[in-house]
Enzyme design. Sequence first.
Site, mmCIF file in Angstrom:
data_model
loop_
_atom_site.group_PDB
_atom_site.id
_atom_site.type_symbol
_atom_site.label_atom_id
_atom_site.label_comp_id
_atom_site.label_asym_id
_atom_site.label_seq_id
_atom_site.Cartn_x
_atom_site.Cartn_y
_atom_site.Cartn_z
ATOM 1 N N GLY A 1 5.147 9.543 -7.086
ATOM 2 C CA GLY A 1 6.259 9.694 -7.493
ATOM 3 C C GLY A 1 7.264 8.817 -6.599
ATOM 4 N N GLU A 2 8.460 9.271 -6.733
ATOM 5 C CA GLU A 2 9.544 8.329 -6.011
ATOM 6 C C GLU A 2 9.467 8.630 -4.388
ATOM 7 O OE1 GLU A 2 13.449 9.506 -7.087
ATOM 8 O OE2 GLU A 2 13.298 11.497 -6.666
ATOM 9 N N THR A 3 9.891 7.617 -3.581
ATOM 10 C CA THR A 3 9.816 7.696 -2.340
ATOM 11 C C THR A 3 10.669 8.974 -1.743
ATOM 12 O OG1 THR A 3 9.611 5.359 -1.829
ATOM 13 C CG2 THR A 3 10.069 6.190 -0.125
ATOM 14 N N GLU B 1 1.604 7.804 -3.334
ATOM 15 C CA GLU B 1 1.716 6.333 -4.080
ATOM 16 C C GLU B 1 3.412 6.532 -4.699
ATOM 17 O OE1 GLU B 1 2.908 4.151 -6.922
ATOM 18 O OE2 GLU B 1 1.220 5.146 -8.249
ATOM 19 N N CYS C 1 5.541 1.987 -11.229
ATOM 20 C CA CYS C 1 6.078 1.894 -9.863
ATOM 21 C C CYS C 1 5.508 0.571 -9.482
ATOM 22 C CB CYS C 1 4.783 2.731 -8.780
ATOM 23 S SG CYS C 1 5.014 4.459 -8.948
#
EC number: 1.2.1.3
Length: 506
Positions: A240-242, A262, A301
């Site tokens: 997912g997002e950082t 990731e 991504c």
Amino acid sequence: MNMAEIAQLGVSNPYKQQYENYIGGAWVPPAGGEYFESTTPITGKPFTRVPRSGQQDVDAALDAAHAAKAAWARTSTTERANILNRIADRIEANLKLLAVAESIDNGKPVRETTAADLPLAVDHFRYFAGCIRAQEGGISEIDADTIAYHFHEPLGVVGQIIPWNFPLLMATWKLAPALAAGNCVVLKPAEQTPASILVLMEVIGDLLPPGVVNVINGFGLEAGKPLASSPRISKVAFTGETTTGRLIMQYASQNLIPVTLELGGKSPNIFFEDVLAADDAFFDKALEGFAMFALNQGEVCTCPSRALIQESIYDRFMERALKRVAAIRQGHPLDTGTMIGAQASAEQLEKILSYIDLGRKEGAQCLTGGERNVLDGDLAGGYYVKPTVFAGHNKMRIFQEEIFGPVVSVTTFKDEEEALAIANDTLYGLGAGVWTRDGARAFRMGRGIQAGRVWTNCYHAYPAHAAFGGYKQSGIGRENHRMMLDHYQQTKNLLVSYSPNALGFF
């Protein structure tokens, strides 16, 4: 959904009106009795209801996983491999049904789910079935009477949190190695795309012992956080997002468990002047490589969202590249001729449109697209964005921040040194692309780019036996490849003395 449109693909509607959680091999209603509607991006309308799970549901899934873990860990590698192969066979036999389910849930074109997502899922299960059969421990001879044995043992129960951009494929990336390694799983899909994994469990659930795989639906704070922070899991894997990845890491740190993350990316796609040395098949391939920013609606991504074009060919290259982008056909995701579908959610649609507006305010030149695409009929309420190309410079926010949509920002470079500097001027390091006819240059650039994967004269290939993961703020650990088994196992060392003699210290 229009049932006639689904029937034209040769399958029936893959979805029921309502689902439960999949716990312990059974369909279990949420403890709180709450459900939420899942909306298809194709029309913007609800198509099913799924559980709104909470702590009690997480605990029930963990109970089931812990009840199954000892027997599953003792299951021979041969039998685990056979089960993974049977899962692959079952998915392959139901590929069209699952491909349609994925398109309805996520909004991506059925031609992609049919030709890429589901075949890759099949191959990943088969790959890890082979990996676990081939895995060996180790023996070290310390001396004539002392031997060190090394065994691979499963972690136990692991938590997995799946993103919304590739719901079934990303679930497979995590499930296949975890199951091969002998772990039991509690999996939470993204609330934006909660349903296709439930269809998958309907298809393959009977192939697994009860409790080996458990699926709970719900929202991040209500279900994801209790899972990631639970002291009863031995690992958490997240895509997912950082910003969310940082939270997952914090939760895991409280229990000192490993994580695989990731996360985001802002991948450079670099085109050197020699790609235009001839108007041939290679140049055509490079043009397709440029247009890959629109694959999966840009919700990847590793989306090649920064295109770096050597300035000596910029005008000629962009003339052809923009024609290639203009030929991308956007339409109904269940139409097999559609090349780009709908964004996964209304929230993501608004985020993309806000970045398009930001790009204009920053002074970037919009070369094509740059707006929502309002389609006809039932699709008018869907979440469609025209493929968008901006020209600007690498300090702009549209070059630095992850948009996660069909938007590419283009700039130029003078030489190899400048290309490398621009490519590495980012917080992220997940993927990159290099296009050149010069093999030595391709090697130098590939080694110099700070990214976990550098596609060379190709882009967006995701084979099971190639390691995938990020540098910098793009994550921790790797997925795919046999090394992924190491992320789901721990090493047991038996240090054995066969000598009858004491050491002589006491």
